[in-house]
Design a protein around this motif. Sequence first.
Motif, PDB file in Angstrom:
ATOM      1  N   SER A 196     -22.215 -24.921 -10.740  1.00  0.00           N
ATOM      2  CA  SER A 196     -22.555 -24.558 -11.954  1.00  0.00           C
ATOM      3  C   SER A 196     -21.392 -24.660 -12.960  1.00  0.00           C
ATOM      4  N   GLY A 197     -19.825 -25.523 -12.187  1.00  0.00           N
ATOM      5  CA  GLY A 197     -18.825 -25.893 -13.094  1.00  0.00           C
ATOM      6  C   GLY A 197     -17.746 -24.975 -13.166  1.00  0.00           C
ATOM      7  N   LEU A 198     -18.359 -23.570 -12.847  1.00  0.00           N
ATOM      8  CA  LEU A 198     -17.195 -22.660 -12.371  1.00  0.00           C
ATOM      9  C   LEU A 198     -16.415 -22.625 -11.191  1.00  0.00           C
ATOM     10  N   CYS A 201     -21.765 -22.294 -19.588  1.00  0.00           N
ATOM     11  CA  CYS A 201     -21.610 -22.613 -20.698  1.00  0.00           C
ATOM     12  C   CYS A 201     -21.513 -21.812 -21.801  1.00  0.00           C
ATOM     13  N   LEU A 202     -21.726 -20.043 -21.522  1.00  0.00           N
ATOM     14  CA  LEU A 202     -21.117 -18.831 -22.568  1.00  0.00           C
ATOM     15  C   LEU A 202     -19.585 -19.714 -22.480  1.00  0.00           C
ATOM     16  N   SER A 203     -18.939 -19.336 -20.886  1.00  0.00           N
ATOM     17  CA  SER A 203     -18.203 -19.085 -20.910  1.00  0.00           C
ATOM     18  C   SER A 203     -16.815 -20.454 -21.859  1.00  0.00           C
ATOM     19  N   GLN A 234     -28.995 -20.650 -11.701  1.00  0.00           N
ATOM     20  CA  GLN A 234     -29.320 -21.051 -12.932  1.00  0.00           C
ATOM     21  C   GLN A 234     -28.211 -20.042 -14.091  1.00  0.00           C
ATOM     22  N   SER A 235     -28.599 -18.285 -13.490  1.00  0.00           N
ATOM     23  CA  SER A 235     -27.488 -18.230 -14.302  1.00  0.00           C
ATOM     24  C   SER A 235     -26.071 -17.988 -14.468  1.00  0.00           C
ATOM     25  N   LEU A 236     -26.083 -19.103 -12.646  1.00  0.00           N
ATOM     26  CA  LEU A 236     -24.246 -19.153 -12.964  1.00  0.00           C
ATOM     27  C   LEU A 236     -23.962 -20.354 -14.125  1.00  0.00           C
ATOM     28  N   MET A 266     -20.840 -11.552 -22.755  1.00  0.00           N
ATOM     29  CA  MET A 266     -21.612 -12.750 -21.867  1.00  0.00           C
ATOM     30  C   MET A 266     -22.542 -11.637 -21.238  1.00  0.00           C
ATOM     31  N   ARG A 267     -21.739  -9.932 -20.758  1.00  0.00           N
ATOM     32  CA  ARG A 267     -21.983  -9.616 -19.346  1.00  0.00           C
ATOM     33  C   ARG A 267     -23.373  -8.884 -20.521  1.00  0.00           C
TER      34      ARG A 267
END
Length: 153
Positions: free
Chosen positions: A18-20, A61-63, A54-56, A72-73
């Motif tokens: 995810s990159g998070l 991307c949104l972050s 997929q959600s992450l 985002m929520r």
Amino acid sequence: MSNTTTTWHTIREASMLSGLSESTLRYYEQIGIIDPIARDPSSGHRAYSDEDIQSLVTISCLSATGMPLESMREYLRNRFDGPEGARKQIELLDAQALRLAAKAEALRIQQAYVSLKSLYWRAIADGHEDEARRILEENRDVIENVKKQQSHK
């Protein structure tokens, strides 16, 4: 008959995919940005499904766009709400586009100031003080714009 199996991922794998960061994944779960993550029954460790990943990726991307957490929520809540959810998504994304446009304009103003000062100091370095004064006089608007930015912080 479809025989689908779920692939499970560790928090480290979820982070890499995810990159998070791992701490961000835990935090986003804690504050409800992401739904509670399944746990491995034998270890109690988080086990992320492909759907979670997929959600992450979407959240990552949104972050990356700087979208606020509450937006985002809401974005994640709207995903499955059909045409009405799609309209809400458009509103959220349009609002984010405006925030990004404002940031881009702020950066443009800052870049203009840096370029102005670079020209000024080049003139000074070359012994052209009259040219340096002219550069400042002709670019007062650039200085005023940067000052306005600073006063709005």
